[in-house]
Design a protein around this motif. Structure first.
Motif, PDB file in Angstrom:
ATOM      1  N   TRP A 158       0.795  -1.177  -0.040  1.00  0.00           N
ATOM      2  CA  TRP A 158       0.005   0.018   0.195  1.00  0.00           C
ATOM      3  C   TRP A 158       0.805   1.471  -0.139  1.00  0.00           C
ATOM      4  CZ3 TRP A 158      -4.195  -0.514  -2.162  1.00  0.00           C
ATOM      5  CH2 TRP A 158      -4.996  -1.166  -1.892  1.00  0.00           C
ATOM      6  N   GLY A 159       1.986   1.304   0.726  1.00  0.00           N
ATOM      7  CA  GLY A 159       2.931   2.164   0.773  1.00  0.00           C
ATOM      8  C   GLY A 159       3.484   2.575  -0.617  1.00  0.00           C
ATOM      9  N   VAL A 160       3.810   1.715  -1.426  1.00  0.00           N
ATOM     10  CA  VAL A 160       4.484   1.893  -2.675  1.00  0.00           C
ATOM     11  C   VAL A 160       3.188   2.337  -3.577  1.00  0.00           C
ATOM     12  CG1 VAL A 160       5.454   0.794  -4.685  1.00  0.00           C
ATOM     13  CG2 VAL A 160       6.318   0.337  -2.517  1.00  0.00           C
ATOM     14  N   ILE A 161       2.228   1.689  -3.605  1.00  0.00           N
ATOM     15  CA  ILE A 161       0.910   2.056  -4.274  1.00  0.00           C
ATOM     16  C   ILE A 161       0.442   3.526  -4.280  1.00  0.00           C
ATOM     17  CG2 ILE A 161      -1.344   1.691  -4.994  1.00  0.00           C
ATOM     18  CD1 ILE A 161      -0.867  -1.372  -4.572  1.00  0.00           C
ATOM     19  N   TYR A 162       0.158   3.816  -3.162  1.00  0.00           N
ATOM     20  CA  TYR A 162      -0.214   5.126  -2.769  1.00  0.00           C
ATOM     21  C   TYR A 162       0.879   6.206  -3.084  1.00  0.00           C
ATOM     22  CZ  TYR A 162      -4.728   3.384  -1.100  1.00  0.00           C
ATOM     23  OH  TYR A 162      -5.745   2.809  -0.796  1.00  0.00           O
ATOM     24  N   THR A 163       1.965   5.857  -2.750  1.00  0.00           N
ATOM     25  CA  THR A 163       3.237   6.830  -2.867  1.00  0.00           C
ATOM     26  C   THR A 163       3.124   7.213  -4.609  1.00  0.00           C
ATOM     27  OG1 THR A 163       4.512   5.915  -1.222  1.00  0.00           O
ATOM     28  CG2 THR A 163       5.492   7.219  -2.637  1.00  0.00           C
ATOM     29  N   VAL A 164       3.258   6.269  -5.227  1.00  0.00           N
ATOM     30  CA  VAL A 164       3.195   6.319  -6.858  1.00  0.00           C
ATOM     31  C   VAL A 164       2.170   7.168  -7.250  1.00  0.00           C
ATOM     32  CG1 VAL A 164       3.168   5.439  -8.892  1.00  0.00           C
ATOM     33  CG2 VAL A 164       4.723   4.544  -7.234  1.00  0.00           C
ATOM     34  N   VAL A 165       1.024   6.756  -6.702  1.00  0.00           N
ATOM     35  CA  VAL A 165      -0.324   7.226  -7.313  1.00  0.00           C
ATOM     36  C   VAL A 165      -0.618   8.758  -6.670  1.00  0.00           C
ATOM     37  CG1 VAL A 165      -2.840   7.350  -6.994  1.00  0.00           C
ATOM     38  CG2 VAL A 165      -1.685   5.136  -7.371  1.00  0.00           C
ATOM     39  N   LEU A 166      -0.074   8.829  -5.571  1.00  0.00           N
ATOM     40  CA  LEU A 166      -0.369  10.311  -5.039  1.00  0.00           C
ATOM     41  C   LEU A 166       0.566  11.321  -5.545  1.00  0.00           C
ATOM     42  CD1 LEU A 166      -1.755   9.864  -1.396  1.00  0.00           C
ATOM     43  CD2 LEU A 166      -2.953  10.379  -3.749  1.00  0.00           C
ATOM     44  N   SER A 167       1.890  10.711  -5.736  1.00  0.00           N
ATOM     45  CA  SER A 167       2.876  11.626  -6.392  1.00  0.00           C
ATOM     46  C   SER A 167       2.455  12.273  -7.451  1.00  0.00           C
ATOM     47  CB  SER A 167       4.455  10.982  -6.504  1.00  0.00           C
ATOM     48  OG  SER A 167       4.646  10.773  -5.139  1.00  0.00           O
ATOM     49  N   VAL A 168       1.814  11.166  -8.485  1.00  0.00           N
ATOM     50  CA  VAL A 168       1.561  11.443  -9.853  1.00  0.00           C
ATOM     51  C   VAL A 168       0.341  12.418  -9.746  1.00  0.00           C
ATOM     52  CG1 VAL A 168       0.441  10.411 -11.835  1.00  0.00           C
ATOM     53  CG2 VAL A 168       2.496   9.349 -10.625  1.00  0.00           C
ATOM     54  N   LEU A 169      -0.391  12.138  -8.883  1.00  0.00           N
ATOM     55  CA  LEU A 169      -1.581  13.019  -8.639  1.00  0.00           C
ATOM     56  C   LEU A 169      -1.330  14.297  -8.209  1.00  0.00           C
ATOM     57  CD1 LEU A 169      -4.827  12.466  -8.800  1.00  0.00           C
ATOM     58  CD2 LEU A 169      -4.701  12.328  -6.302  1.00  0.00           C
ATOM     59  N   ALA A 170      -0.296  14.510  -7.393  1.00  0.00           N
ATOM     60  CA  ALA A 170       0.161  16.035  -6.908  1.00  0.00           C
ATOM     61  C   ALA A 170       0.728  16.725  -8.015  1.00  0.00           C
ATOM     62  CB  ALA A 170       1.074  15.626  -5.703  1.00  0.00           C
ATOM     63  N   MET A 171       1.631  15.796  -8.740  1.00  0.00           N
ATOM     64  CA  MET A 171       2.215  16.257 -10.029  1.00  0.00           C
ATOM     65  C   MET A 171       1.358  17.033 -11.065  1.00  0.00           C
ATOM     66  SD  MET A 171       5.471  14.507 -11.282  1.00  0.00           S
ATOM     67  CE  MET A 171       5.329  12.844 -10.903  1.00  0.00           C
TER      68      MET A 171
ATOM     69  N   PHE B  20       0.304   8.197   3.877  1.00  0.00           N
ATOM     70  CA  PHE B  20       0.183   7.239   5.046  1.00  0.00           C
ATOM     71  C   PHE B  20      -0.945   7.420   5.907  1.00  0.00           C
ATOM     72  CE2 PHE B  20       4.723   6.830   3.884  1.00  0.00           C
ATOM     73  CZ  PHE B  20       4.784   5.664   3.742  1.00  0.00           C
ATOM     74  N   ILE B  21      -1.603   8.465   5.674  1.00  0.00           N
ATOM     75  CA  ILE B  21      -2.997   8.383   6.302  1.00  0.00           C
ATOM     76  C   ILE B  21      -3.945   7.343   5.401  1.00  0.00           C
ATOM     77  CG2 ILE B  21      -5.242   9.983   6.473  1.00  0.00           C
ATOM     78  CD1 ILE B  21      -3.457  12.258   7.035  1.00  0.00           C
ATOM     79  N   ILE B  22      -3.880   7.678   4.030  1.00  0.00           N
ATOM     80  CA  ILE B  22      -4.676   6.618   3.315  1.00  0.00           C
ATOM     81  C   ILE B  22      -4.345   5.217   3.431  1.00  0.00           C
ATOM     82  CG2 ILE B  22      -5.629   6.280   1.070  1.00  0.00           C
ATOM     83  CD1 ILE B  22      -5.166   8.972   0.240  1.00  0.00           C
ATOM     84  N   SER B  23      -2.759   4.890   3.733  1.00  0.00           N
ATOM     85  CA  SER B  23      -2.275   3.645   3.635  1.00  0.00           C
ATOM     86  C   SER B  23      -2.873   3.032   4.803  1.00  0.00           C
ATOM     87  CB  SER B  23      -0.659   3.763   3.729  1.00  0.00           C
ATOM     88  OG  SER B  23      -0.329   4.100   2.561  1.00  0.00           O
ATOM     89  N   ALA B  24      -2.771   4.033   6.042  1.00  0.00           N
ATOM     90  CA  ALA B  24      -3.119   3.260   7.236  1.00  0.00           C
ATOM     91  C   ALA B  24      -4.520   2.617   7.360  1.00  0.00           C
ATOM     92  CB  ALA B  24      -2.839   4.313   8.306  1.00  0.00           C
ATOM     93  N   VAL B  25      -5.605   3.775   6.650  1.00  0.00           N
ATOM     94  CA  VAL B  25      -6.870   3.129   6.743  1.00  0.00           C
ATOM     95  C   VAL B  25      -7.211   2.038   5.818  1.00  0.00           C
ATOM     96  CG1 VAL B  25      -8.940   4.112   5.481  1.00  0.00           C
ATOM     97  CG2 VAL B  25      -7.702   5.832   6.804  1.00  0.00           C
ATOM     98  N   SER B  26      -6.090   1.950   4.708  1.00  0.00           N
ATOM     99  CA  SER B  26      -6.275   0.725   3.826  1.00  0.00           C
ATOM    100  C   SER B  26      -5.640  -0.600   4.730  1.00  0.00           C
ATOM    101  CB  SER B  26      -5.321   0.893   2.591  1.00  0.00           C
ATOM    102  OG  SER B  26      -5.885   1.904   1.885  1.00  0.00           O
ATOM    103  N   TRP B  27      -4.602  -0.496   5.512  1.00  0.00           N
ATOM    104  CA  TRP B  27      -4.343  -1.681   6.016  1.00  0.00           C
ATOM    105  C   TRP B  27      -5.127  -2.156   7.333  1.00  0.00           C
ATOM    106  CZ3 TRP B  27       0.871   1.359   6.230  1.00  0.00           C
ATOM    107  CH2 TRP B  27       0.967   2.116   7.158  1.00  0.00           C
ATOM    108  N   HIS B  28      -5.936  -1.061   7.806  1.00  0.00           N
ATOM    109  CA  HIS B  28      -6.943  -1.118   8.971  1.00  0.00           C
ATOM    110  C   HIS B  28      -7.939  -1.917   8.161  1.00  0.00           C
ATOM    111  CE1 HIS B  28      -9.604  -0.545  12.191  1.00  0.00           C
ATOM    112  NE2 HIS B  28     -10.373   0.162  11.575  1.00  0.00           N
TER     113      HIS B  28
ATOM    114  N   GLY C 155       4.773   0.450   9.586  1.00  0.00           N
ATOM    115  CA  GLY C 155       3.579   0.947  10.091  1.00  0.00           C
ATOM    116  C   GLY C 155       2.730  -0.244   9.997  1.00  0.00           C
ATOM    117  N   ALA C 156       2.197  -1.069   8.979  1.00  0.00           N
ATOM    118  CA  ALA C 156       1.551  -2.000   9.006  1.00  0.00           C
ATOM    119  C   ALA C 156       1.828  -3.333  10.145  1.00  0.00           C
ATOM    120  CB  ALA C 156       1.120  -2.796   7.737  1.00  0.00           C
ATOM    121  N   GLY C 157       3.160  -3.322  10.211  1.00  0.00           N
ATOM    122  CA  GLY C 157       3.678  -4.505  11.183  1.00  0.00           C
ATOM    123  C   GLY C 157       3.259  -3.891  12.369  1.00  0.00           C
ATOM    124  N   LEU C 158       3.536  -2.711  12.825  1.00  0.00           N
ATOM    125  CA  LEU C 158       3.225  -2.340  14.174  1.00  0.00           C
ATOM    126  C   LEU C 158       1.768  -2.248  14.342  1.00  0.00           C
ATOM    127  CD1 LEU C 158       4.362  -0.525  16.714  1.00  0.00           C
ATOM    128  CD2 LEU C 158       3.796   1.612  15.169  1.00  0.00           C
TER     129      LEU C 158
END
Lengths: 406, 433
Positions: free
Chosen positions: A17-30, A104-112, A51-54
Motif C-alpha cells: 500500500w505504501g508503494v502504490i499510494y506513493t506512486v499514485v499520489l505523487s503523480v496526482l500531486a504532479m 500514510f493516512i490513506i495507507s493506514a486506513v487501507s491496512w486497517h 507501519g502495518a507491522g506495528l
C-alpha cells in the motif's frame, strides 16, 4: 503476543500500500499542482512495512482509529528519516510533505480495512483468503478509479491549457486560477466562434432527436405486433430481429455510400436520419417486445372487452404502462446516435452539416492545437454524460436490456 | 402463445374473422419496420456481395456523361455580323464508353444558320438536334455552328449559354451491368498482408473480448456488496462506454503521445519506469528476451486491445453485476456454515451461476469486437500492425479507392462473423441470459 504468518503478511501489505499510494499520489500531486514530486519507492516500501507491522501487533479488539493514526504517523516519520538519509525528495516545500502525509493516512486506513479482526498469530486458509480478497478489492478500487478517470481528466484539463504550457510541462494539468475566464476557456470560445461548434451541436441534436422519434414511431407498433398479436411468421421474426442487428456497419457502409452518392443523399443530414433509425430499430424492437411481454395481458383483454379497439388498447393501456421502458429505449438510442462516428465520417463532407463526432474528427490535424481537439471532445462528451447522470436509472436499464450493441 | 392457442376450442389451422383482422393489423404494424430494415440493412448487405464481384473504383460512382461547354465567338457588334457557336464536348470518364449520344439545344432568337453544319445534326425551328453516335472513353470534339445575327439579336442579346444543351447517352454503368469478375477476391487473397490482417483481427477480437470480460467480472466483484457511494461508483465505471468514441479515443491518443506533451510517457519517465518515451500507438513491436527466448511484443496492438478492454469492460460489468444481485444469499450462508473459504465460494458457487451470462457476453462481445472499426481507426488508423479486417475494408475502398476490393473484404468480415455466430449458437449453453 505470538508472531505468525499474519505478521509478515501484514508487513508486506503495508509495504504494497505504501508503494502504490506513493506512486499514485505523487503523480496526482504532479498533475494537480504542476510541481515535480518524485516518489521514493524504496522508502515507501520500508515505511509501509513498519507501519502495518506495528498495526497488527495490537490485539484486534483494542485497535481503534487512534491506533490507526499512530501507525500512520510512525510510517510517515520513518519515511521522513529515510528521505533525509537518502536525500531523495526535498521536503522543505509543502507539497512533497503533504503528499507523504496523505500517502500514510490513506495507507493506514487501507491496512486497517484489510487487516481488521486479524491478529498477528498464524492464520488458517480461511482467514488468509479473507485478507487476500480485501487486498485485491482495495487494489481494484484504486486501479479502476485511476484508469477510468485519467483519460477524462487529461481531456478536461488539456482543453483548459495553452499550447506552450502543454509542451513545456505535459504533467502540469493544473488549472491556472489567476487567468481570466476568457483566457481559461479560450479553446471553447474559439471553437464556437471560429469552428462552427454551435452548428455542430445543433446538427447532432437534430439528428439524435429525429433518430429517437423515428425509431420509436417504427419500433413501438413493430414490437407490439411481435409480442402480442398472432400471425404467421411471428416466431421467425421475433428470433431474427437480433440477427439483423449483428450485421456490422462496416459491411453496409460501401453499398450505402454508393447508393446514397447516386441519390444525392450522401452529403446531407437527411441521409444520416435515414440510416441511423434503420440501424437502431431492430434493437429497439427487441428491447420493447421484451417489456411488452412482461406486461399483464389481462389488462389489455379487459380493455378489449370494454370496447376499445386494438389501437385504443395500445394507446390507452400499453403505452402508459411502458413509459419507463420507452424512456430507457429513447435514452439508449439517443446515446447511440449522438456517439455514432462511422456514417457521419463517411457521409458528411460539408462543414455546415457536420455532427459533433465529425466536427471533432476534423479538428484532428497538425495545424489545429490539441487543446482545441480536447475542448471539442469535452463538448461532445458533456451532453451525453449529463443526460446519463440525470437519467442513470433509465439508461442503465436500457443498457442492460439492449446492450447486444457494441 | 402456444398454450393460449391450444386452450381455444378452434382447431389451430382454421382462422376466424377475428384472427384474420388481428393478422392484418399485425402485418400493418410491422410492415414499416420491415421495409426500412430491408432497404437499409438487408438490401445493402446483398448489394455488398454484388459490388464485391465488380471491378468498380470509387471514381466510377459518377457514371460517364458527355459534358458540353458552349460559347459564341466573335461577339457580334452589328446586324449581319458572322459569328460561331461552338460546343466543346467530352466524355467525362476515362474508362467508360457512351453509346447513342443525342444532343439538342435551342438557339437564341435572331440567329440564323449560315453555312454548313455537322452532318450528324439537323436544325428545325431553331432547335439543333444531333445524333452523335458513340463516344469512346476520353473522347473530345467540338461542334461548330456558323451563324449570322439579325438586328433583333443585337437589340436583345441572349447568351447562347442561357439555354443549356440536353445531352443523353447510354453509358454502361459498371455498377449495374453484367460484368462480373473474381478479380477483387483474387487480389485480396493473394495480397501478402491479408493473412496478417486476419491474424491481427483474431488477436484483437479474442484478447479484447476476454479482457473486457475479466475486467468486468473484477469490477462487478468490487461493487457486489453494498457500501456508501456504490451507486456513484457504478455510474462512474460506465463512463468509458457512455462517452463518445471520438472523445475518448483522442483523449487516449493525447495521453499516450510519444512526443513532448504525452502525459503517460511523462509520468513513466518521471517515476523512473522507462528511460525514453514509448511510442504506444506507433511502434509495431519491441523484442523482449525471456529466458533466452526473444519474442517480439506487439506494442501498438496491445495498446488498441487495452483501449477496447477499457471501453467495453463497463458493459460486462453491468451484466455480471445485475446477475450477481439476483443470486440468493442462502447458498453462500450454507457454504459459510460448511466452512467454504471465500475463494471456494467464488469458484464453486458464483462462477457456475455466472457461466450462462459470461457465455452470452462472450458471444456478443466477440461479434461486436470483430465488427469494431472506429476505435482502431481513430487510435492508429490501422498502422503499426493494428490493421484489422474492418479497417482494411475502409483502406481498400476509400484510401486505395477500390470499392470492389473493399466490398470483397467486407464479405470476408461477414462470412467470418456468420461462421462464428453459428458455432456459438450451436455450442453455447441454452440456460439464462
Amino acid at each position: 503476543m505470538k508472531i505468525g504468518n499474519a505478521f509478515f503478511i501484514a508487513a508486506f501489505i503495508g509495504a504494497a500500500w505504501g508503494v502504490i499510494y506513493t506512486v499514485v499520489l505523487s503523480v496526482l500531486a504532479m498533475l494537480i499542482t504542476g510541481e515535480t514530486v518524485i516518489p521514493d519507492i524504496g522508502a515507501a516500501f520500508v515505511s509501509g512495512a513498519i507501519g502495518a507491522g506495528l498495526y497488527i501487533l495490537m490485539p484486534p479488539e483494542k485497535r481503534g482509529w487512534a491506533w490507526v493514526a499512530v501507525t500512520a504517523v510512525v510510517a510517515f516519520i520513518t519515511l521522513v528519516i529515510f528521505n533525509s538519509v537518502l536525500n531523495a525528495n526535498d521536503f522543505s516545500t509543502l507539497i512533497p510533505i503533504a503528499t507523504a502525509l496523505a500517502v500514510f493516512i490513506i495507507s493506514a486506513v487501507s491496512w486497517h480495512l484489510c487487516l481488521d479482526g486479524v491478529s498477528s498469530e498464524s492464520q488458517g486458509r480461511y482467514q488468509l483468503e479473507v485478507i487476500f480478497i480485501r487486498v485485491m478489492k482495495g487494489f481494484g478500487f484504486v486501479f479502476f478509479i485511476i484508469i477510468v478517470a485519467l483519460p477524462f481528466y487529461v481531456m478536461l484539463m488539456t482543453s483548459l491549457k495553452s499550447q506552450q504550457s502543454l509542451l513545456s510541462n505535459p504533467l502540469d494539468l493544473s488549472i491556472d486560477l489567476s487567468k481570466s475566464p476568457q483566457q481559461l476557456f479560450r479553446s471553447y470560445i474559439e471553437l464556437f466562434s471560429k469552428y462552427q461548434f454551435g452548428t455542430f451541436l445543433l446538427n447532432s441534436a437534430i439528428v439524435s432527436v429525429s433518430t429517437v422519434l423515428i425509431t420509436l414511431l417504427f419500433s413501438i407498433p413493430g414490437a407490439y405486433a411481435v409480442s402480442r398479436l398472432r400471425f404467421p411468421g411471428q416466431a421467425v421474426l421475433s428470433r431474427s430481429i437480433l440477427l439483423i442487428y449483428m450485421v456490422p456497419a462496416i459491411v453496409l457502409v460501401i453499398p450505402l455510400y454508393t447508393v446514397f452518392s447516386q441519390l444525392g443523399l450522401r452529403n446531407t443530414l437527411l441521409g444520416l436520419i435515414v440510416v441511423y433509425p434503420a440501424t437502431t430499430i431492430p434493437v429497439a424492437v427487441y428491447m420493447l417486445q421484451g417489456y411488452f411481454r412482461g406486461l399483464p395481458y389481462e389488462l389489455e383483454e379487459a380493455g378489449l372487452m370494454d370496447g376499445l379497439t386494438r389501437l385504443g388498447v395500445i394507446a390507452k393501456i400499453t403505452l402508459p404502462l411502458s413509459l419507463p421502458a420507452i424512456a430507457s429505449v429513447s435514452l439508449y438510442i439517443f446515446m447511440i446516435a449522438w456517439n455514432e462516428f462511422l456514417f457521419a465520417f463517411m457521409f458528411l463532407d460539408d462543414p455546415g452539416i457536420f455532427t459533433l463526432s465529425r466536427g471533432v474528427q476534423a479538428l484532428n490535424s497538425s495545424e489545429i492545437p490539441r487543446q482545441h481537439l480536447m475542448a471539442g471532445a469535452v463538448i461532445a462528451t458533456v451532453p451525453v454524460l449529463v443526460l446519463f447522470l440525470w437519467f442513470e436509472r433509465f439508461l442503465v436499464a436500457g443498457l442492460t436490456a439492449g446492450s447486444v450493441k457494441g | 402463445m402456444a398454450e393460449s392457442t391450444a386452450s381455444k376450442s378452434t382447431p389451430p389451422k382454421g382462422r376466424g374473422p377475428l384472427s384474420h383482422s388481428e393478422m392484418r393489423l399485425a402485418y400493418l404494424m410491422i410492415l414499416p419496420t420491415l421495409l426500412i430494415v430491408m432497404s437499409i440493412v438487408l438490401l445493402p448487405l446483398l448489394a455488398n456481395f454484388w459490388i464485391s464481384f465488380k471491378p468498380v473504383q470509387l471514381g466510377d460512382l459518377r457514371p460517364p456523361t458527355v459534358i458540353a461547354n458552349e460559347r459564341m465567338r466573335p461577339v457580334p457588334k452589328a446586324a449581319g455580323d458572322l459569328s460561331e457557336i461552338s460546343y466543346r464536348l467530352r466524355n467525362s470518364s476515362q474508362r467508360g464508353d457512351i453509346d447513342n449520344v443525342v444532343f439538342s439545344d435551342s438557339l437564341p432568337e435572331g440567329l440564323t444558320i449560315d453555312g454548313d453544319i455537322d452532318q450528324r445534326c439537323s436544325i428545325s425551328d431553331r432547335v439543333l438536334d444531333c445524333n452523335l453516335g458513340a463516344y469512346a472513353a476520353g473522347k473530345r470534339e467540338t461542334l461548330k455552328i456558323p451563324v449570322v445575327v439579325s438586328q433583333s439579336y443585337i437589340d436583345d442579346p441572349v447568351k447562347p449559354r442561357q439555354s443549356k444543351p440536353v445531352i443523353s447517352g447510354d453509358a454502361d454503368n459498371i455498377l449495374t451491368n453484367s460484368v462480373f469478375s473474381l478479380e477483387n477476391y483474387r487480389k485480396i487473397f493473394s495480397a501478402s498482408e491479408f493473412w496478417g490482417v486476419l491474424r491481427v483481427s483474431l488477436y484483437y477480437t479474442v484478447f479484447g473480448t476476454i479482457g473486457a470480460l475479466v475486467f468486468g467480472l473484477f469490477a462487478a466483484q468490487l461493487l457486489s456488496a453494498t457500501f456508501p457511494g456504490r451507486g456513484i461508483l457504478r455510474g462512474f465505471f460506465l463512463f468509458p462506454y457512455v462517452a463518445p468514441v471520438i472523445a475518448v479515443a483522442f483523449a487516449w491518443v493525447l495521453l499516450l503521445d510519444a512526443g513532448p506533451g504525452g502525459t503517460l510517457n511523462a509520468i513513466l519517465m518521471k517515476i523512473g519506469a522507462i528511460d525514453g518515451p514509448v511510442n504506444f500507438l506507433g511502434q509495431r513491436s519491441v523484442p523482449i528476451t525471456v529466458f533466452g527466448f526473444t519474442i517480439r511484443f506487439p506494442v501498438a496492438l496491445t495498446t488498441v486491445i487495452s483501449f477496447e478492454v477499457w471501453r467495453y469492460f463497463p458493459l460486462s460489468f453491468l451484466f455480471i453485476l445485475a446477475r450477481m444481485q439476483s443470486m440468493s444469499s442462502e447458498t453462500y450462508e450454507a457454504a459459510e456454515m460448511d466452512g467454504a473459504t471465500p475463494m471456494q465460494q467464488f469458484w464453486y458457487i458464483s462462477l457456475p451461476q455466472l457461466a450462462g451470462i459470461l457465455a452470452v457476453l462472450f458471444l456478443l462481445r466477440f461479434i461486436w469486437t470483430f465488427n469494431k472499426f472506429d476505435d482502431i481507426f481513430l487510435l492508429t488508423g490501422g498502422g503499426a500492425g493494428t490493421r484489422t479486417l474492418t479497417v482494411d475494408v475502409y483502406e481498400q475502398a476509400f484510401a486505395v479507392s477500390n470499392l470492389g476490393a473493399g466490398a470483397a473484404v467486407a464479405v470476408v468480415v461477414f462470412v467470418v462473423l456468420l461462421c462464428s455466430a453459428l458455432l456459438f449458437f450451436k455450442y453455447s449453453p441454452q440456460d439464462d441470459g
